[in-house]
Design an enzyme around this catalytic site. Structure first.
Site, short mmCIF file in Angstrom:
data_model
loop_
_atom_site.label_atom_id
_atom_site.label_comp_id
_atom_site.label_asym_id
_atom_site.label_seq_id
_atom_site.Cartn_x
_atom_site.Cartn_y
_atom_site.Cartn_z
N THR A 173 0.84 -1.19 0.00
CA THR A 173 0.00 0.00 0.00
C THR A 173 0.88 1.24 0.00
O THR A 173 1.87 1.32 0.73
CB THR A 173 -0.95 0.03 1.20
OG1 THR A 173 -1.89 -1.04 1.08
CG2 THR A 173 -1.74 1.34 1.26
N PHE A 175 1.06 5.21 0.74
CA PHE A 175 0.47 6.27 1.54
C PHE A 175 1.10 7.60 1.13
O PHE A 175 2.27 7.64 0.74
CB PHE A 175 0.72 6.05 3.03
CG PHE A 175 0.13 4.76 3.55
CD1 PHE A 175 -1.09 4.75 4.20
CD2 PHE A 175 0.81 3.56 3.41
CE1 PHE A 175 -1.64 3.57 4.69
CE2 PHE A 175 0.28 2.37 3.89
CZ PHE A 175 -0.94 2.38 4.53
#
Length: 277
Positions: A173, A175
């Site tokens: 992921t 960010f």
């Protein structure tokens, strides 16, 4: 010294990403809603917000994209971390057959679907975040388990029944760190913009992209979102290597501005280093 907000509660993957942020942090502050978190930067209640923007398996976090479009904030950094899911339950639970309920964020449940189907005969419940699911299990009976970050077990006095239960090992992921000010050039930067074609005609997107291609500016991501007007109207989120202050990028952005309905610079910021677990 910055006050850095993140999508909480404590024990989320966003907290892990916030701890990898390269700035000097005075305080980490959890928020349980992305909209409230981003608005806290706008209202200067905090200095930075760490929010998820895309996952390697499930694509863009559309709420984050919508908030970037709505608010005048800059991306000042990015963090990329691996997502590894674990099954957590009360200390007294030793056998998966003892579980009747499993709870997690919908994305985490989707990423662990094969494990759930093969190993758990449970009712499946959703939560606002993986850490929220873990908090619920900490207060529930011993027949409940949560899927989430194994680091959170220590916060809530739970045990890890299984590690690495995600279906795909290549799960990352990205960010981004949001602030009001922009980021200076570092020499290894990335820039993000949003733009909308002036009208729907053949080659409209090509006309935008060629401004980067002919200057050998490497695009790292293109994401389209409905413009929320007529069917077929879209806006484009584009990431590319380099800093907005570089001459070839200034020229590309100037030319793009001439051929689109509007363009918004989301910021130039240091490219992330991949954080191994």
């Amino acid at each position: 010294m910055s006050r850095v907000g993140y999508l909480g509660p404590k024990g989320t993957f966003t907290e892990m990403a916030a701890e990898e942020y390269r700035g000097t942090v005075a305080e980490y502050i959890p928020y349980c809603d992305i909209k409230v978190l981003v608005k806290a930067v706008v209202d200067e209640k905090i200095d930075r917000a760490v929010v998820p923007i895309e996952n390697s398996l499930q694509g863009a976090v559309t709420l984050t994209l919508d908030l970037l479009l709505k608010y005048d904030l800059k991306i000042v950094d990015e963090v990329i971390i691996p997502i590894t899911h674990s099954l957590l339950a009360a200390d007294v639970v030793t056998d998966l057959d003892d579980l009747d309920h499993v709870v997690s964020h919908p994305q985490a449940l989707a990423q662990c679907r094969a494990f759930i189907d093969e190993h758990l005969n449970c009712n499946v419940h959703t939560a606002d975040s993986t850490a929220d699911a873990i908090k619920r299990v900490a207060k529930a009976g011993p027949n409940w388990a949560a899927i989430g970050n194994y680091h959170a077990a220590d916060y809530y006095d739970l045990s890890v029944l299984r590690n690495d239960i995600q279906d795909n090992e290549e799960n990352w992921t990205r960010f981004v760190v949001l602030a009001k000010e922009d980021s200076p050039q570092t020499g290894d930067d990335k820039t993000s913009i949003i733009c909308s074609p002036r009208d729907d005609h053949p080659g409209a997107l090509y006309e935008i992209l060629k401004e980067f291609a002919q200057r050998e500016i490497n695009l790292t991501r293109i994401e389209s979102r409905p413009a929320r007007k007529m069917i077929g109207d879209y806006i484009f989120f584009i990431d590319f290597e380099g800093h907005r202050s570089e001459e070839n990028i200034q020229l590309a952005l100037s030319n793009v501005e001439e051929i689109v309905a509007w363009i918004k610079l989301l910021g130039s910021y240091p490219q992330a280093e991949i954080q191994a677990d």
